[in-house]
Scaffold this active site. Structure first.
Site, PDB file in Angstrom:
ATOM      1  N   GLN A  55      64.890 -14.212  49.800  1.00  0.00           N
ATOM      2  CA  GLN A  55      63.901 -13.200  49.418  1.00  0.00           C
ATOM      3  C   GLN A  55      63.217 -13.592  48.114  1.00  0.00           C
ATOM      4  O   GLN A  55      63.874 -13.725  47.084  1.00  0.00           O
ATOM      5  CB  GLN A  55      64.564 -11.828  49.264  1.00  0.00           C
ATOM      6  CG  GLN A  55      63.583 -10.697  49.007  1.00  0.00           C
ATOM      7  CD  GLN A  55      64.276  -9.355  48.866  1.00  0.00           C
ATOM      8  OE1 GLN A  55      64.771  -9.040  47.793  1.00  0.00           O
ATOM      9  NE2 GLN A  55      64.302  -8.571  49.935  1.00  0.00           N
ATOM     10  N   GLY A  56      61.907 -13.782  48.159  1.00  0.00           N
ATOM     11  CA  GLY A  56      61.123 -14.120  46.975  1.00  0.00           C
ATOM     12  C   GLY A  56      60.282 -12.943  46.533  1.00  0.00           C
ATOM     13  O   GLY A  56      59.058 -12.941  46.730  1.00  0.00           O
ATOM     14  N   SER A  80      61.331 -10.683  43.306  1.00  0.00           N
ATOM     15  CA  SER A  80      61.402 -10.485  41.857  1.00  0.00           C
ATOM     16  C   SER A  80      60.769 -11.649  41.096  1.00  0.00           C
ATOM     17  O   SER A  80      60.783 -12.802  41.560  1.00  0.00           O
ATOM     18  CB  SER A  80      62.856 -10.318  41.411  1.00  0.00           C
ATOM     19  OG  SER A  80      63.455  -9.203  42.030  1.00  0.00           O
ATOM     20  N   SER A 110      67.958 -14.912  46.485  1.00  0.00           N
ATOM     21  CA  SER A 110      69.284 -15.073  47.083  1.00  0.00           C
ATOM     22  C   SER A 110      69.313 -16.234  48.070  1.00  0.00           C
ATOM     23  O   SER A 110      68.511 -16.287  49.001  1.00  0.00           O
ATOM     24  CB  SER A 110      69.703 -13.788  47.803  1.00  0.00           C
ATOM     25  OG  SER A 110      69.653 -12.689  46.929  1.00  0.00           O
ATOM     26  N   GLU A 114      66.469  -2.516  53.389  1.00  0.00           N
ATOM     27  CA  GLU A 114      67.425  -2.992  52.398  1.00  0.00           C
ATOM     28  C   GLU A 114      68.259  -1.854  51.851  1.00  0.00           C
ATOM     29  O   GLU A 114      69.466  -1.988  51.637  1.00  0.00           O
ATOM     30  CB  GLU A 114      66.669  -3.704  51.270  1.00  0.00           C
ATOM     31  CG  GLU A 114      67.567  -4.337  50.226  1.00  0.00           C
ATOM     32  CD  GLU A 114      66.785  -5.091  49.170  1.00  0.00           C
ATOM     33  OE1 GLU A 114      67.309  -6.090  48.663  1.00  0.00           O
ATOM     34  OE2 GLU A 114      65.659  -4.676  48.849  1.00  0.00           O
TER      35      GLU A 114
END
Length: 384
Positions: A128-129, A131, A163, A246
């Site tokens: 996951q990109g 933040s 992550s 999520e």
């Protein structure tokens, strides 16, 4: 919401228990916490076993490659696999719990056909990109830029807390495609191939010594426009779908795990004499009630999202807010029960206690969840 178990549901439970009893003893040893390539192979191997046995994507829609199971059977699956000590989603939690459901809900038929089957078969891992270093909790302040060049976007910027980026094949990436638009309206959601030229991954070591997070640097990386999920500049809405999964349903298995840990703590307290401590015993009883209530809320969220065909609602924020705190309290109680042994990093409970500290930040900070609850459930005015 009817989550009572029918005779067919109990037959499903019995078959699942039989299958777990057959396959779990034959699993290879779990790799060490720092061996992420090994853990990737281990987690994907388990996913392939689920796929071959007909349990992969149990609750996903049939037209997304899933089984279209009822909420009740999905929850039975989560309970039985966790109670049996089966592997969890591991390195591919983004693909199975975030990106996959988002693509199933928002992707084109071609995108669903390309990306969902490899996730279910245990062939590809997603990260996951979202933040960024300077955005903090304000996700919409992201600065990673993407501009059109023919049939591609050219992407430059950086991401933080990505992550499993070092073992991922794909990244669900948020980029700013219109810097002149209001910050929530100029964002797009892209599927980024992690082997594209111009990507640099730098692992980040956590308090527990693991490196499941990374910084990702993007230097004029080309991403096909066909990899955009949703319309250009509509990425914030698509992101809300991702975050709803999520917060609303992705933690369901962890609630079962926490209830199992609580039972283990009670057994440990009886063995080492701590059970005679009345305040401690009362605290464990309160935590038992907390996690029973959280499981009921999980049932509601899963039922809402699957029974109606919609994404999880704001109940996910209620759940995430309370679960984050309850998990920390659980491992504080573990420290009381274990005493000096709680300082041993070789014990799984100790590592879990340290990792629990991140839960009030991960998947949306508790401050953000309080704002959502205040504005969207209680109807309070937005803060100035």
């Amino acid at each position: 919401m009817d989550l009572s178990c029918s005779a067919e549901d109990e037959e499903f439970r019995a078959r699942l228990r039989e299958w777990l009893a057959e396959v779990l003893p034959g699993l290879p040893a779990k790799p060490s916490p720092g061996d992420w390539p090994g853990r990737r192979a281990y987690d994907l191997g388990w996913q392939r076993r689920l796929y071959d046995a007909g349990y992969a994507g149990l609750h996903w829609p049939v037209d997304a490659g899933g089984r279209g199971a009822t909420p009740t059977r999905h929850l039975i699956f989560l309970e039985e696999t966790e109670n049996a000590g089966a592997p969890y989603v591991g390195a591919n939690f983004v693909g199975l719990l975030h990106a996959g459901p988002t693509i199933a809900a928002e992707g084109s038929p071609e995108q669903r056909a390309r990306w969902l089957p490899p996730v279910l078969r245990g062939e590809e891992v997603w990260c996951q990109g979202f933040s960024e270093p300077d955005a903090g909790s304000d996700l919409a302040s992201l600065r990673t830029r993407a501009w059109r060049d023919g049939d591609d976007y050219v992407v430059s910027g950086s991401k933080l807390w990505t992550s499993h980026a070092e073992v991922a094949d794909w990244c669900e990436l948020l980029v700013r495609t219109d810097p002149r638009a209001p910050k929530h309206r100029g964002i797009s959601w892209l599927a980024l191939p992690m082997d594209a030229p111009g990507i640099t991954v730098r692992p980040l070591r956590t308090l527990t010594g693991s490196a499941e997070f990374a910084e990702v640097f993007l230097d004029e990386v080309r991403v096909p426009v066909a990899h955009r999920v949703g319309e250009e500049n509509d990425g914030w809405r698509v992101t809300m779908v991702t975050l709803s999964f999520e917060r609303g349903t992705a933690f369901a298995g962890e609630v079962v795990a926490c209830r199992r840990v609580l039972r283990q703590l009670a057994c440990e307290a009886r063995k080492n004499g701590r059970w005679d401590d009345v305040p401690l015993r009362r605290g464990l009883g309160r935590l038992n009630a907390e996690f029973r209530a959280l499981w009921r809320l999980t049932q509601w969220n899963v039922s809402e999202s699957e029974h109606t065909g919609a994404v999880p609602g704001v109940g996910g924020s209620v759940f995430k807010l309370r679960y984050s705190q309850a998990r920390q309290e659980l491992y504080d109680a573990a420290a009381e029960v274990l005493g000096p042994e709680a300082l041993d990093l070789g014990r799984e409970w100790t590592v879990d206690r340290l990792s629990s500290l991140s839960y009030t930040i991960a998947a949306g900070t508790s401050q953000i969840q309080r704002n959502i609850v205040a504005e969207r459930i209680l109807g309070l005015p937005k803060g100035r």
